[in-house]
Motif scaffolding. Structure first.
Motif, PDB file in Angstrom:
ATOM      1  N   PHE A  72      -0.257   7.941  -7.310  1.00  0.00           N
ATOM      2  CA  PHE A  72      -0.394   9.261  -6.703  1.00  0.00           C
ATOM      3  C   PHE A  72       0.345  10.330  -7.511  1.00  0.00           C
ATOM      4  CE2 PHE A  72      -1.152   6.232  -3.304  1.00  0.00           C
ATOM      5  CZ  PHE A  72      -2.366   6.698  -2.825  1.00  0.00           C
TER       6      PHE A  72
ATOM      7  N   MET B  19       2.232   3.233   7.946  1.00  0.00           N
ATOM      8  CA  MET B  19       1.824   1.820   7.972  1.00  0.00           C
ATOM      9  C   MET B  19       2.590   1.054   9.038  1.00  0.00           C
ATOM     10  SD  MET B  19       1.629   0.885   3.907  1.00  0.00           S
ATOM     11  CE  MET B  19       1.218  -0.860   4.199  1.00  0.00           C
TER      12      MET B  19
ATOM     13  N   THR C 216       0.801  -1.222   0.000  1.00  0.00           N
ATOM     14  CA  THR C 216       0.000   0.000   0.000  1.00  0.00           C
ATOM     15  C   THR C 216       0.834   1.273   0.000  1.00  0.00           C
ATOM     16  OG1 THR C 216      -1.999  -1.005   0.858  1.00  0.00           O
ATOM     17  CG2 THR C 216      -1.694   1.313   1.364  1.00  0.00           C
ATOM     18  N   SER C 217       2.037   1.246   0.568  1.00  0.00           N
ATOM     19  CA  SER C 217       2.852   2.465   0.509  1.00  0.00           C
ATOM     20  C   SER C 217       3.301   2.688  -0.928  1.00  0.00           C
ATOM     21  CB  SER C 217       4.053   2.371   1.452  1.00  0.00           C
ATOM     22  OG  SER C 217       5.096   1.625   0.872  1.00  0.00           O
ATOM     23  N   GLY C 218       3.204   1.662  -1.751  1.00  0.00           N
ATOM     24  CA  GLY C 218       3.487   1.803  -3.183  1.00  0.00           C
ATOM     25  C   GLY C 218       4.955   1.879  -3.534  1.00  0.00           C
TER      26      GLY C 218
ATOM     27  N   ARG D 226      -1.938  12.145   1.859  1.00  0.00           N
ATOM     28  CA  ARG D 226      -2.220  12.543   3.234  1.00  0.00           C
ATOM     29  C   ARG D 226      -3.313  11.632   3.807  1.00  0.00           C
ATOM     30  NH1 ARG D 226      -4.489  18.038   2.441  1.00  0.00           N
ATOM     31  NH2 ARG D 226      -6.504  17.020   2.456  1.00  0.00           N
ATOM     32  N   GLU D 227      -4.315  11.354   3.000  1.00  0.00           N
ATOM     33  CA  GLU D 227      -5.459  10.576   3.476  1.00  0.00           C
ATOM     34  C   GLU D 227      -5.065   9.125   3.773  1.00  0.00           C
ATOM     35  OE1 GLU D 227      -8.438  11.489   5.207  1.00  0.00           O
ATOM     36  OE2 GLU D 227      -7.647  13.018   3.869  1.00  0.00           O
ATOM     37  N   VAL D 228      -4.155   8.576   2.977  1.00  0.00           N
ATOM     38  CA  VAL D 228      -3.679   7.222   3.283  1.00  0.00           C
ATOM     39  C   VAL D 228      -2.973   7.239   4.634  1.00  0.00           C
ATOM     40  CG1 VAL D 228      -2.262   5.269   2.561  1.00  0.00           C
ATOM     41  CG2 VAL D 228      -3.376   6.662   0.836  1.00  0.00           C
TER      42      VAL D 228
ATOM     43  N   PHE E   1      -4.424  12.914  -1.381  1.00  0.00           N
ATOM     44  CA  PHE E   1      -4.729  11.494  -1.221  1.00  0.00           C
ATOM     45  C   PHE E   1      -3.635  10.780  -0.443  1.00  0.00           C
ATOM     46  CE2 PHE E   1      -7.638  11.331  -5.204  1.00  0.00           C
ATOM     47  CZ  PHE E   1      -8.548  12.113  -4.524  1.00  0.00           C
TER      48      PHE E   1
ATOM     49  N   ARG F 213      -3.484   9.201   7.087  1.00  0.00           N
ATOM     50  CA  ARG F 213      -4.510   9.317   8.136  1.00  0.00           C
ATOM     51  C   ARG F 213      -5.201   7.966   8.369  1.00  0.00           C
ATOM     52  NH1 ARG F 213      -8.720  13.924   7.055  1.00  0.00           N
ATOM     53  NH2 ARG F 213      -9.401  13.596   9.196  1.00  0.00           N
ATOM     54  N   THR F 214      -5.409   7.213   7.303  1.00  0.00           N
ATOM     55  CA  THR F 214      -6.024   5.888   7.462  1.00  0.00           C
ATOM     56  C   THR F 214      -5.202   5.052   8.437  1.00  0.00           C
ATOM     57  OG1 THR F 214      -6.882   5.954   5.215  1.00  0.00           O
ATOM     58  CG2 THR F 214      -6.755   3.783   6.241  1.00  0.00           C
ATOM     59  N   TYR F 215      -3.886   5.244   8.383  1.00  0.00           N
ATOM     60  CA  TYR F 215      -2.999   4.487   9.272  1.00  0.00           C
ATOM     61  C   TYR F 215      -2.752   5.219  10.592  1.00  0.00           C
ATOM     62  CZ  TYR F 215      -2.497   1.111   5.619  1.00  0.00           C
ATOM     63  OH  TYR F 215      -2.786   0.144   4.702  1.00  0.00           O
ATOM     64  N   GLY F 216      -3.496   6.306  10.802  1.00  0.00           N
ATOM     65  CA  GLY F 216      -3.458   6.954  12.111  1.00  0.00           C
ATOM     66  C   GLY F 216      -2.350   7.973  12.312  1.00  0.00           C
TER      67      GLY F 216
END
Lengths: 456, 456
Positions: A422, A150, A111-113, A175-177, A173, A179-182
């Protein structure tokens, strides 16, 4: 005799590396030490451990130990997204009509790509082991920040990311990933640090830079109890962790008895390149084998090809140690039209020494030709590559086309560090024909190089 | 006795399926035929071949042949991104503290970011083989359009995508990936078709719908020489191609002697679910084994759980054949706050028949609980899931938590159809606490169901 090579060579989980490899152990000319910017003396472990985790400081300073065992917790995390495939680029070879055999190690399947996760999880692990509350870092294009968020989420560590302001605004986006990971994400320069306020006062409209975000992250780490700073490239410890890329690559090639002729990696701070080449360079250093090793950097940020090998600041705020490296000067910021990462003013000290010793080459490529290569690659190999990785694609295609002329059946291996999900604003510019190339003038470089600190 | 299960089970290239499996061959109650909307007679191969490629028409109509060989060219393309891993969700199990064993088949490791590529490459191949110039299609969330543009680029076919206007505007990056692969992308409804102009005249401010984009794509395909229409879900041929998901899953489980108890898939038009369950349902139909099979759909578009099993139009413009399926009525459009795909008003005829025969269950889940499950999953398993896939995650977590209560060690397999890189606007709403749930009222559903065509 020769086994048929599959499209993708995967190692089994048992075949995955159990130790990282430290190139420095085999280097005759060791990389120069980090210096305390005040005393100009080599940084001690004690000084460094105010900034970095203790275990990581040991790894940073150790230029003798060849192998560091990968702790089991990290190996388990690696198993979630590794081994990464070593792909035979059959379709690209066919498209180019080359007799060359092209392989790429694809690190974008997480996911970090990108490959950044390999070091992020290691650094988070050691922070957790030390009982820390959290870590701080900077991120430019966002790959490192995503990877670290992550890793921190996995070990339940707090993660504070200073994101270069221009990226923060252009890449919501990413940034939003995070945030998904806190993670908490702050645009840099910010009002949350002394160095940020100082930079904002001096340059009110600034869109930030990596060097400046580093300064802020370091300030927060050193002034907040239970926090340390972590960095995604340049450092020796990062190259050590990233050696997993090269070790897997070599193991996969060995499985099929393949010996590469040319190894190509993109280079910003050197984390991917240093990791990919590690075991191959090891053989070269020990005189066991020879390989042509090529670093590819953007023409807009050409530290190897047009920089100076000298001590310089790692950050804009000059709060970090001095590092001897190929540098464009800590003031240097590539033009805003430069897409993606590979925008750091300096380069890994280890790679700088290897390059200075003639053990590897470096080339620079222009942005528009990088995106042309990216599109060619995407259309036949399926993967939408990151701009960073596409520098290596461009060079691999060039080498393969040379083979087409000469008829040589060289084996080319390159690092495909990540995906471009991205980076579509840059792709859009390229499609619309409005992408520009930027090459700094000699005068510009001379100006930023004139500010190198006086050491000796 | 029991081998240790790795984190990811990969098949070798030799173990990959060489034929697709057609569930219909083993069904006693065959799915109802497509009807000509004018005559209400079953569509003939001749009628269908004005819309679809000939080979695909054969696959569409054949409910007898159990296995279709996968042509070598398609198998070679599959090798670029398949086999996809079957992942043991060790970290999720630990997080939930469940005795259940959770596996997911991850289809997101390709640039289209989803399983859609499995059928896109097959449909492009048959179009190329027939000597066509290009194909047309519609796309909603963009996964199918991206997959088809990749497939067309590989076979050098022209690709015209009608993209639901609201997605076109909200997802410029999806559009840009399609452009990278050379596709032309038109927001729908558009002025380029009769049906588009008619819909625009009737509903000037409309942001479009899948049903309306289908009508436009079909019109262009049937009125442009050398073009055919292709569809990414619902059809029998699509389920056939997607059976590669289930066949790989079953082969991977068999390798380790694992028999699943529960199989869970998200369902929009049914392409993923139909593919994932295919070989398992085959065993169930032949009385060789039993499995609990669960379709998960959004509460905002609940065709299985609140729809009617009846003949309906597949598109808004009513240019397509009639299909007997669980449907909410071809006028039904889920509220704009519904994120991601799974927004089609109907359902695969094959799955509809299986559901009607009691061979599988269906449940609906609310959007906010889906994103909660997505975030939980991302933080421990690393992968940022697509909203569609997260419906299955939610149900798998529910089942695993039931096992925690009862102590049962069930083996749960679910389909992780794709990644959420292009769905970060929805993730942002979720993080900001402004995501809403939408559940259509009985009155709303009654209104759209009242417009079902009269058949018989």
């Amino acid at each position: 005799m020769s086994k048929e090579i599959p499209y993708k060579i995967y190692l089994t989980e048992e075949e995955m590396p159990k130790a990282w490899y430290n190139m420095r152990a085999d280097m005759k000319n060791k990389p120069a030490p980090l210096l305390n910017p005040g005393t100009l003396k080599p940084m001690t472990a004690e000084e460094l451990s105010g900034v970095f985790c203790e275990e990581l400081v040991k790894q940073e300073l150790d230029d003798k130990t060849a192998y560091f065992e990968i702790p089991e917790e990290i190996r388990n995390f690696y198993k979630m997204y590794r081994p990464s495939p070593l792909v035979r680029a059959y379709c690209l070879e066919k498209k180019l009509g080359t007799p060359a055999k092209i392989y790429y190690k694809f690190e974008g399947n997480n996911t970090s790509g990108s490959h950044k996760l390999n070091s992020a999880i290691a650094q988070a692990y050691y922070a957790k082991k030390q009982g820390l509350k959290g870590v701080t870092t900077e991120t430019g294009a966002g790959q490192w920040g995503t990877a670290l968020s992550m890793a921190c989420s996995y070990f339940e560590l707090d993660c504070k990311v200073y994101m270069v302001k221009v990226s923060y605004e252009q890449k919501p986006f990413r940034r939003e990933v995070m945030r998904t990971y806190g993670a908490s994400v702050t645009p840099s320069p910010s009002e949350t640090t002394n160095v940020g306020r100082k930079i904002l006062a001096a340059h009110p409209g600034t869109t930030g830079s990596l060097g400046c975000a580093i300064s802020e992250a370091v300030e927060v780490a050193t002034s907040t109890p239970g926090y340390r700073y972590v960095l995604g490239s340049v450092l020796n410890q990062v190259l050590l962790h990233q050696s997993v890329i090269g070790l897997e690559t070599k193991a996969a090639l060995d499985k099929y008895g393949i010996k590469p002729d040319v190894i190509i990696g993109c280079a910003g701070g050197g984390s991917n390149l240093g990791g990919l080449i590690a075991p191959f360079m090891g053989e070269k250093l020990r005189g066991e084998a020879d390989y042509q090793i090529i670093a590819i950097e953007p023409a807009s940020c050409p530290s190897f090809t047009r920089g100076k090998y000298a001590y310089d600041f790692c950050d804009t705020g000059m709060v970090c140690p001095l590092s001897k490296m190929y540098t464009l000067g800590s003031d240097f910021i590539p033009a805003p039209n430069h897409a993606g990462g590979l925008r750091y003013h300096g380069m890994s000290t280890t790679l700088s020494q290897l390059y200075d010793d003639g053990l590897m080459e470096a080339r620079s490529v222009k942005q528009t030709e990088v995106f042309e290569a990216a599109e060619t690659f995407a259309r036949v190999e399926g993967i939408l590559p990151a701009p960073e990785s596409s520098h290596a694609i461009k060079a691999a295609i060039d080498e393969a086309l040379k083979c087409k002329e000469t008829g040589e059946e060289k084996t080319i291996v390159f690092g495909l560090t990540g995906t471009g999900y991205f980076d579509l604003v840059a792709y859009e510019k390229f499609h619309d024909g409005i992408m520009e190339d930027y090459i700094p003038t000699d005068a510009e470089l001379a100006e930023s190089l004139a500010k190198l600190p006086k050491v000796e």
